[in-house]
Scaffold this motif. Structure first.
Motif, mmCIF file in Angstrom:
data_model
loop_
_atom_site.group_PDB
_atom_site.id
_atom_site.type_symbol
_atom_site.label_atom_id
_atom_site.label_comp_id
_atom_site.label_asym_id
_atom_site.label_seq_id
_atom_site.Cartn_x
_atom_site.Cartn_y
_atom_site.Cartn_z
ATOM 1 N N ILE A 21 0.326 -0.455 1.560
ATOM 2 C CA ILE A 21 0.784 -0.283 2.935
ATOM 3 C C ILE A 21 0.447 1.135 3.392
ATOM 4 N N VAL A 23 1.610 3.623 5.276
ATOM 5 C CA VAL A 23 2.868 3.957 5.949
ATOM 6 C C VAL A 23 2.669 4.937 7.106
ATOM 7 N N ALA A 26 1.381 2.982 9.950
ATOM 8 C CA ALA A 26 2.379 2.038 10.457
ATOM 9 C C ALA A 26 3.451 2.758 11.268
ATOM 10 N N LEU A 336 5.455 -6.966 4.071
ATOM 11 C CA LEU A 336 5.320 -5.760 4.882
ATOM 12 C C LEU A 336 3.879 -5.559 5.341
ATOM 13 N N SER A 340 2.861 -5.427 9.279
ATOM 14 C CA SER A 340 2.239 -4.209 9.821
ATOM 15 C C SER A 340 0.820 -4.423 10.318
ATOM 16 N N LEU A 383 9.718 -0.079 5.639
ATOM 17 C CA LEU A 383 8.674 0.932 5.451
ATOM 18 C C LEU A 383 9.214 2.126 4.675
ATOM 19 N N TYR A 386 9.700 1.066 1.065
ATOM 20 C CA TYR A 386 8.401 1.006 0.380
ATOM 21 C C TYR A 386 8.042 2.387 -0.170
#
Length: 392
Positions: A21, A23, A26, A336, A340, A383, A386
């Motif tokens: 991810i 982040v 996002a 996630l 996202s 988030l 994570y």
């Protein structure tokens, strides 16, 4: 023959290589959308100042709510996450402003949703700033919530409306309000809040859950005899179906029960609920469930990004406690990643809400395939989790 990709196959796939991810990307995207939302909210409040928080978009229009609405606390709670992540004082001032608008609800004894309404903004506000005024609000809200507990039935009453439909209704969502009670015990040393939370959670295990660890939505209790009158639904497809967001509430609720008590029975309950959710054959490959796991019209029905966001956030925490940590983290990562990359609004769309494709109350033809503030709140929380940053 075309292979049907189910949640079980999905888990087998993501266990090999977890999703990554981005982040910072996002959060940047979420902040850009929220900037738009704030402008729209400010414009709406100039017309109706009593509307304090953005809830959703209905029929193409921004829907704002008063402070007593059960969703009023999610938006200010989300703003606290933005401040915590960015350290930008712009978000701090906004978080303070919108949190203050919910303050009077600490005295509201007519709702079970004080955990959502008060703890999301004031709990995060206290955690981030250590402002003792926020702590005082949390304690008073816990006192108000406690007045809805009936020792005869051993649970906190959810709704006061529809008296001809049920006597003492308790919904699975109510598990999310127990965190407020645990925190009040930590702040005051008064164990009565703690004991109410335990009683409610234990009776919910006993009466809400089926042998496969799916949950009923509503259980109606007999206040005179203390037993169960009936088990039904209000927002699910049918009484015996599994309403997706309800399963997510339960997962999150029993995970936090283990956090506060360290009792193995709550960890076992959370593990069993997670297994039910993650192995459900109706869940598509992207991990975002349809609004009810048992709707016979799947896949031609709405999904629920809010249920997915709640589930992802809960799984990240559950992974801290369970022997199934790798499976839970991989599943949360998949959810996630999907949210996202494929469920975010375009900048300028949906008045600035972050996620789209949530379902609020399909049987009532309300909030179907729309953005909803609690989807955004738990998405931002997921988030942070994570990243290994937990709001406790």
């Amino acid at each position: 023959m075309k292979l049907k990709i189910t949640a079980a196959l999905l888990l087998a796939t993501i266990s090999v290589q977890a999703q990554k991810i981005d982040v910072p990307r996002a959060f940047k995207a979420a902040a850009q959308r929220t900037d738009v939302l704030i402008k729209n909210v400010d414009s709406a409040r100039k017309i109706k100042p009593n509307l304090v928080s953005p809830r959703t978009v209905e029929k193409g229009q921004l829907k704002m709510v008063v402070s007593r609405d059960w969703t009023s606390g999610f938006f200010p709670g989300e703003l606290w996450y933005f401040y915590e992540y960015t350290k930008d004082k712009k978000w701090l001032e906004l978080a303070k402003k919108y949190t203050e608008d919910i303050k009077k609800e600490q005295f509201n004894k007519g709702t079970h949703d004080l955990g959502f309404m008060i703890y999301c903004p004031f709990g995060n506000g206290y955690r981030v700033t250590k402002d003792t005024a926020y702590k005082s609000v949390i304690i008073q809200a816990a006192k108000s919530l406690s007045t809805r507990f009936n020792p005869k039935v051993g649970v906190i009453r959810s709704w006061d409306h529809s008296g001809t439909k049920w006597d003492y209704p308790v919904i699975i969502d109510n598990m999310m309000n127990l965190e407020l009670l645990f925190e009040a015990t930590k702040f005051t040393g008064d164990s009565s809040f703690y004991k109410i939370a335990i009683s409610h959670a234990d009776n919910t295990i006993k009466n809400h859950y089926r042998p496969d660890f799916s949950s009923y939505h509503v259980v109606d209790y007999d206040v005179n005899k203390g037993g169960v009158i009936k088990k039904t639904t209000a927002q699910g497809y049918a009484d015996e179906s599994s309403w997706a967001r309800g399963q997510a509430w339960g997962l999150y609720g029993y995970t936090l029960m283990f956090r506060y008590t360290k009792s193995d029975k709550y960890l076992a309950q959370a593990d069993a609920i997670a297994k039910y959710i993650l192995n459900n054959k109706s869940t598509p490959a992207d991990g975002i469930p349809y609004w009810d796991y048992n709707d016979p019209q799947i896949p031609n029905v709405s999904k629920d990004a809010s249920a997915a966001a709640i589930t992802a956030s809960a799984l990240y925490e559950l992974a801290k406690y369970s022997k199934n940590a790798k499976t839970y983290k991989a599943a949360a990562d998949q959810i996630l990643h999907s949210l996202s990359t494929a469920y975010t609004s375009k900048i300028g769309d949906n008045y600035g809400f972050i996620l789209e494709h949530s379902t609020g109350h399909r049987p009532n033809n309300s909030e179907i395939d729309v953005p909803i503030n609690y989807a955004d709140y738990y998405y931002i929380e997921a988030l942070r989790r994570y990243q290994g940053k937990f709001n406790f």
